[in-house]
Enzyme design. Structure first.
Site, PDB file in Angstrom:
ATOM      1  N   SER A  15       0.821  -1.217   0.000  1.00 31.99           N
ATOM      2  CA  SER A  15       0.000   0.000   0.000  1.00 31.99           C
ATOM      3  C   SER A  15       0.859   1.273   0.000  1.00 31.99           C
ATOM      4  O   SER A  15       1.858   1.367   0.717  1.00 31.99           O
ATOM      5  CB  SER A  15      -0.922   0.008   1.230  1.00 31.99           C
ATOM      6  OG  SER A  15      -1.582   1.247   1.302  1.00 31.99           O
ATOM      7  N   LEU A  16       0.423   2.261  -0.784  1.00 32.60           N
ATOM      8  CA  LEU A  16       1.127   3.541  -0.850  1.00 32.60           C
ATOM      9  C   LEU A  16       0.558   4.532   0.166  1.00 32.60           C
ATOM     10  O   LEU A  16       1.091   5.624   0.343  1.00 32.60           O
ATOM     11  CB  LEU A  16       1.002   4.133  -2.259  1.00 32.60           C
ATOM     12  CG  LEU A  16       1.563   3.244  -3.376  1.00 32.60           C
ATOM     13  CD1 LEU A  16       1.164   3.790  -4.741  1.00 32.60           C
ATOM     14  CD2 LEU A  16       3.070   3.137  -3.266  1.00 32.60           C
ATOM     15  N   LYS A  66     -13.324  -4.341   1.889  1.00 29.52           N
ATOM     16  CA  LYS A  66     -14.220  -3.183   1.775  1.00 29.52           C
ATOM     17  C   LYS A  66     -15.703  -3.553   1.956  1.00 29.52           C
ATOM     18  O   LYS A  66     -16.460  -2.806   2.560  1.00 29.52           O
ATOM     19  CB  LYS A  66     -14.039  -2.503   0.422  1.00 29.52           C
ATOM     20  CG  LYS A  66     -12.732  -1.754   0.261  1.00 29.52           C
ATOM     21  CD  LYS A  66     -12.722  -1.018  -1.066  1.00 29.52           C
ATOM     22  CE  LYS A  66     -11.397  -0.334  -1.314  1.00 29.52           C
ATOM     23  NZ  LYS A  66     -11.417   0.478  -2.530  1.00 29.52           N
ATOM     24  N   ASP A 102     -13.982   6.677  -2.256  1.00 32.06           N
ATOM     25  CA  ASP A 102     -13.493   6.344  -3.604  1.00 32.06           C
ATOM     26  C   ASP A 102     -14.242   7.138  -4.680  1.00 32.06           C
ATOM     27  O   ASP A 102     -13.630   7.633  -5.635  1.00 32.06           O
ATOM     28  CB  ASP A 102     -13.668   4.841  -3.888  1.00 32.06           C
ATOM     29  CG  ASP A 102     -12.576   4.006  -3.246  1.00 32.06           C
ATOM     30  OD1 ASP A 102     -11.469   4.528  -3.020  1.00 32.06           O
ATOM     31  OD2 ASP A 102     -12.827   2.811  -2.972  1.00 32.06           O
ATOM     32  N   ALA A 128     -16.590  -3.766 -14.462  1.00 28.11           N
ATOM     33  CA  ALA A 128     -17.834  -3.809 -13.682  1.00 28.11           C
ATOM     34  C   ALA A 128     -17.591  -4.339 -12.279  1.00 28.11           C
ATOM     35  O   ALA A 128     -18.482  -4.888 -11.655  1.00 28.11           O
ATOM     36  CB  ALA A 128     -18.861  -4.674 -14.417  1.00 28.11           C
ATOM     37  N   GLY A 130     -15.653  -3.552  -8.259  1.00 31.20           N
ATOM     38  CA  GLY A 130     -15.873  -2.577  -7.191  1.00 31.20           C
ATOM     39  C   GLY A 130     -15.490  -1.163  -7.596  1.00 31.20           C
ATOM     40  O   GLY A 130     -16.210  -0.203  -7.276  1.00 31.20           O
ATOM     41  N   ARG A 152     -15.884  -7.738 -19.717  1.00 35.50           N
ATOM     42  CA  ARG A 152     -15.621  -9.082 -20.241  1.00 35.50           C
ATOM     43  C   ARG A 152     -16.752 -10.037 -19.858  1.00 35.50           C
ATOM     44  O   ARG A 152     -17.251 -10.772 -20.692  1.00 35.50           O
ATOM     45  CB  ARG A 152     -14.281  -9.543 -19.654  1.00 35.50           C
ATOM     46  CG  ARG A 152     -13.774 -10.847 -20.145  1.00 35.50           C
ATOM     47  CD  ARG A 152     -12.458 -11.169 -19.505  1.00 35.50           C
ATOM     48  NE  ARG A 152     -12.529 -11.188 -18.029  1.00 35.50           N
ATOM     49  CZ  ARG A 152     -11.522 -11.485 -17.233  1.00 35.50           C
ATOM     50  NH1 ARG A 152     -10.342 -11.767 -17.737  1.00 35.50           N
ATOM     51  NH2 ARG A 152     -11.668 -11.478 -15.924  1.00 35.50           N
ATOM     52  N   THR A 153     -17.168  -9.992 -18.599  1.00 41.19           N
ATOM     53  CA  THR A 153     -18.257 -10.867 -18.141  1.00 41.19           C
ATOM     54  C   THR A 153     -19.551 -10.054 -18.173  1.00 41.19           C
ATOM     55  O   THR A 153     -19.791  -9.204 -17.307  1.00 41.19           O
ATOM     56  CB  THR A 153     -17.964 -11.361 -16.699  1.00 41.19           C
ATOM     57  OG1 THR A 153     -16.645 -11.905 -16.679  1.00 41.19           O
ATOM     58  CG2 THR A 153     -18.953 -12.406 -16.243  1.00 41.19           C
ATOM     59  N   TYR A 231      -3.051   3.071 -11.231  1.00 37.81           N
ATOM     60  CA  TYR A 231      -2.158   4.152 -10.801  1.00 37.81           C
ATOM     61  C   TYR A 231      -0.693   3.740 -10.765  1.00 37.81           C
ATOM     62  O   TYR A 231       0.183   4.532 -10.451  1.00 37.81           O
ATOM     63  CB  TYR A 231      -2.570   4.677  -9.413  1.00 37.81           C
ATOM     64  CG  TYR A 231      -2.698   3.611  -8.362  1.00 37.81           C
ATOM     65  CD1 TYR A 231      -1.589   3.084  -7.721  1.00 37.81           C
ATOM     66  CD2 TYR A 231      -3.956   3.121  -8.009  1.00 37.81           C
ATOM     67  CE1 TYR A 231      -1.714   2.099  -6.762  1.00 37.81           C
ATOM     68  CE2 TYR A 231      -4.097   2.138  -7.043  1.00 37.81           C
ATOM     69  CZ  TYR A 231      -2.971   1.623  -6.426  1.00 37.81           C
ATOM     70  OH  TYR A 231      -3.098   0.644  -5.486  1.00 37.81           O
TER      71      TYR A 231
HETATM   72  P1  NAP Z   1     -12.392  -6.183  -9.332  1.00 41.55           P
HETATM   73  O1  NAP Z   1     -13.629  -5.964  -8.535  1.00 41.55           O
HETATM   74  O2  NAP Z   1     -11.642  -7.461  -9.188  1.00 41.55           O
HETATM   75  O3  NAP Z   1     -12.792  -6.008 -10.896  1.00 41.55           O
HETATM   76  C1  NAP Z   1     -11.855  -6.210 -11.909  1.00 41.55           C
HETATM   77  C2  NAP Z   1     -12.434  -5.782 -13.248  1.00 41.55           C
HETATM   78  O4  NAP Z   1     -11.414  -5.926 -14.245  1.00 41.55           O
HETATM   79  C3  NAP Z   1     -13.619  -6.613 -13.715  1.00 41.55           C
HETATM   80  O5  NAP Z   1     -14.500  -5.813 -14.464  1.00 41.55           O
HETATM   81  C4  NAP Z   1     -12.939  -7.667 -14.608  1.00 41.55           C
HETATM   82  O6  NAP Z   1     -13.788  -8.220 -15.585  1.00 41.55           O
HETATM   83  C5  NAP Z   1     -11.890  -6.818 -15.279  1.00 41.55           C
HETATM   84  N1  NAP Z   1     -10.763  -7.608 -15.759  1.00 41.55           N
HETATM   85  C6  NAP Z   1      -9.833  -8.239 -15.015  1.00 41.55           C
HETATM   86  N2  NAP Z   1      -8.942  -8.875 -15.830  1.00 41.55           N
HETATM   87  C7  NAP Z   1      -9.334  -8.625 -17.093  1.00 41.55           C
HETATM   88  C8  NAP Z   1      -8.831  -8.994 -18.374  1.00 41.55           C
HETATM   89  N3  NAP Z   1      -7.757  -9.773 -18.493  1.00 41.55           N
HETATM   90  N4  NAP Z   1      -9.476  -8.561 -19.485  1.00 41.55           N
HETATM   91  C9  NAP Z   1     -10.572  -7.762 -19.371  1.00 41.55           C
HETATM   92  N5  NAP Z   1     -11.118  -7.393 -18.187  1.00 41.55           N
HETATM   93  C10 NAP Z   1     -10.496  -7.812 -17.063  1.00 41.55           C
HETATM   94  O7  NAP Z   1     -11.329  -5.031  -9.078  1.00 41.55           O
HETATM   95  P2  NAP Z   1     -11.617  -3.518  -8.650  1.00 41.55           P
HETATM   96  O8  NAP Z   1     -11.573  -3.395  -7.183  1.00 41.55           O
HETATM   97  O9  NAP Z   1     -12.833  -3.067  -9.382  1.00 41.55           O
HETATM   98  O10 NAP Z   1     -10.308  -2.781  -9.201  1.00 41.55           O
HETATM   99  C11 NAP Z   1     -10.080  -2.617 -10.597  1.00 41.55           C
HETATM  100  C12 NAP Z   1      -8.811  -1.794 -10.809  1.00 41.55           C
HETATM  101  O11 NAP Z   1      -9.018  -0.467 -10.341  1.00 41.55           O
HETATM  102  C13 NAP Z   1      -7.607  -2.340 -10.027  1.00 41.55           C
HETATM  103  O12 NAP Z   1      -6.537  -2.412 -10.908  1.00 41.55           O
HETATM  104  C14 NAP Z   1      -7.334  -1.329  -8.955  1.00 41.55           C
HETATM  105  O13 NAP Z   1      -5.940  -1.152  -8.719  1.00 41.55           O
HETATM  106  C15 NAP Z   1      -7.909  -0.054  -9.578  1.00 41.55           C
HETATM  107  N6  NAP Z   1      -8.377   0.863  -8.532  1.00 41.55           N
HETATM  108  C16 NAP Z   1      -7.773   2.089  -8.468  1.00 41.55           C
HETATM  109  C17 NAP Z   1      -8.171   2.988  -7.501  1.00 41.55           C
HETATM  110  C18 NAP Z   1      -7.500   4.331  -7.437  1.00 41.55           C
HETATM  111  O14 NAP Z   1      -7.576   4.989  -6.386  1.00 41.55           O
HETATM  112  N7  NAP Z   1      -6.872   4.786  -8.495  1.00 41.55           N
HETATM  113  C19 NAP Z   1      -9.186   2.661  -6.581  1.00 41.55           C
HETATM  114  C20 NAP Z   1      -9.781   1.398  -6.683  1.00 41.55           C
HETATM  115  C21 NAP Z   1      -9.360   0.505  -7.661  1.00 41.55           C
HETATM  116  P3  NAP Z   1     -14.664  -9.546 -15.256  1.00 41.55           P
HETATM  117  O15 NAP Z   1     -15.899  -9.047 -14.555  1.00 41.55           O
HETATM  118  O16 NAP Z   1     -14.915 -10.117 -16.576  1.00 41.55           O
HETATM  119  O17 NAP Z   1     -13.809 -10.429 -14.377  1.00 41.55           O
END
Ligand code: NAP
Length: 296
Positions: A15-16, A66, A102, A128, A130, A152-153, A231
């Site tokens: 974590s940063l 979360k 967020d 789609a 969190g 994707r899903t 990020y």
């Molecule tokens: P999550 O709930 O696991 O969702 C992941 C998403 O990415 C799903 O829509 C998934 O699709 C898709 N995905 C994963 N691998 C893929 C691939 N190979 N090809 C196409 N789609 C793919 O994760 P999350 O919590 O939403 O986080 C998503 C990203 O946002 C993370 O990388 C996280 O670091 C970033 N994030 C950044 C911040 C920030 O402050 N900048 C805050 C929160 C999250 P499926 O539904 O098909 O599996």
């Protein structure tokens, strides 16, 4: 007395947030510590109770805790309740208050980094999970007219679309139009891109060095806002967007502003975003040179 703050997650060593919040406490001359605590999901409740007894005043909550943290809180703010996830816990007079910063972090990042005004606009949201949920909620609150969701899903995209239309804040009574669009993968979705005012990546593609872009931007208009929640580095999506004349930024600013909002809740004073941005930049540079980039 030293103020105790921290972040809980599993794993959490990467974590940063400790770097960013330590800099904030220094800048504000607050006698405090902010530390990362690894909490396996099964131990969330007893660990949080123990931290409360130890005098901890605030916690950030990260993956995979979360959603579980929602059920611990005595009170929830509207964003946490609607999104179904808590990323900030405030401990006040023995009560546990749950917030989600967020969505606000994303909204501020988008505005500050890209200057986006998306009222009445059309946005393509990739993903789609969190993070997409928080982004969709924020976009609806910003007055976006049409939200295209691509994932994707497909059933996950459909469930997000149903939820956001029902739960999201409305601006001036205007109803959000939310459409699930076929997953294009690396193929171009040129028709949509030609009409989009913004493209948001909320998939995890880009987290690993060498990950491909979640979409090809062929057909995108110059000046379109492209915001990638990743990020960790300047992603392939952000690089292509810049080549095509878009206003693009990575998710470092979202990380910054969600943290700043958490700090505001804990300390009840304006967060020192300059010091926090600088510390985050340093930490990102340590992990991957070229870390924090903005659109303007
Ligand atoms: P999550 O709930 O696991 O969702 C992941 C998403 O990415 C799903 O829509 C998934 O699709 C898709 N995905 C994963 N691998 C893929 C691939 N190979 N090809 C196409 N789609 C793919 O994760 P999350 O919590 O939403 O986080 C998503 C990203 O946002 C993370 O990388 C996280 O670091 C970033 N994030 C950044 C911040 C920030 O402050 N900048 C805050 C929160 C999250 P499926 O539904 O098909 O599996």
């Amino acid at each position: 007395m030293t103020r105790l703050l921290g972040v809980i997650g599993h794993p959490v060593a990467h974590s940063l947030s400790p770097a960013m919040h330590a800099a904030a406490l220094r800048a504000l001359r607050v006698d405090g510590v902010y530390t990362a605590i690894d909490v396996p999901p099964a131990f969330l409740r007893p660990v949080v109770r123990a931290l409360m007894l130890a005098g901890v005043e605030g916690l950030n909550v990260t993956v995979p805790l979360k959603e579980r943290a929602l059920h611990l809180a005595d009170q929830l703010d509207p964003a946490a309740r609607a999104i179904g996830a808590v990323n900030t816990l405030v401990i006040r007079r023995g009560k546990l208050l749950g917030y989600n910063t967020d969505a606000e972090g994303f909204r501020r990042a988008l505005i500050e980094d890209t200057g986006a005004d998306l009222r009445g606009g059309r946005v393509l949201l990739l993903g789609a999970g969190g993070a997409a949920r928080a982004a969709a909620w924020a976009l609806a609150g910003m007055g976006v007219q049409t939200l295209w969701i691509m994932n994707r899903t497909r059933p996950r995209a459909q469930s997000l679309a149903r939820w956001v239309v029902r739960a999201a804040p409305r601006r001036a009574g205007r109803r959000l139009e939310c459409v699930v669009v076929p997953y294009a993968g690396r193929r171009a979705a040129a028709g949509l891109l030609a009409q989009a005012d913004a493209v948001i990546n909320a998939t995890s593609l880009g987290m690993r060095a060498g990950d491909p872009s979640p979409i090809r931007l062929k057909g995108v208009r110059r000046g379109t806002v492209v915001y990638d929640l990743i990020y960790h580095r300047e992603t392939a999506l952000v690089r292509e967007a810049r080549r095509r004349g878009c206003v693009a930024a990575t998710g470092a600013s979202m990380l910054l502003y969600q943290g700043a909002e958490s700090l505001r809740l804990w300390l009840r004073r304006p967060p020192p975003t300059g010091a926090m941005r600088h510390a985050l930049q340093q930490a990102l540079w340590g992990q991957a040179p070229g870390g924090m980039t903005t659109g303007r």
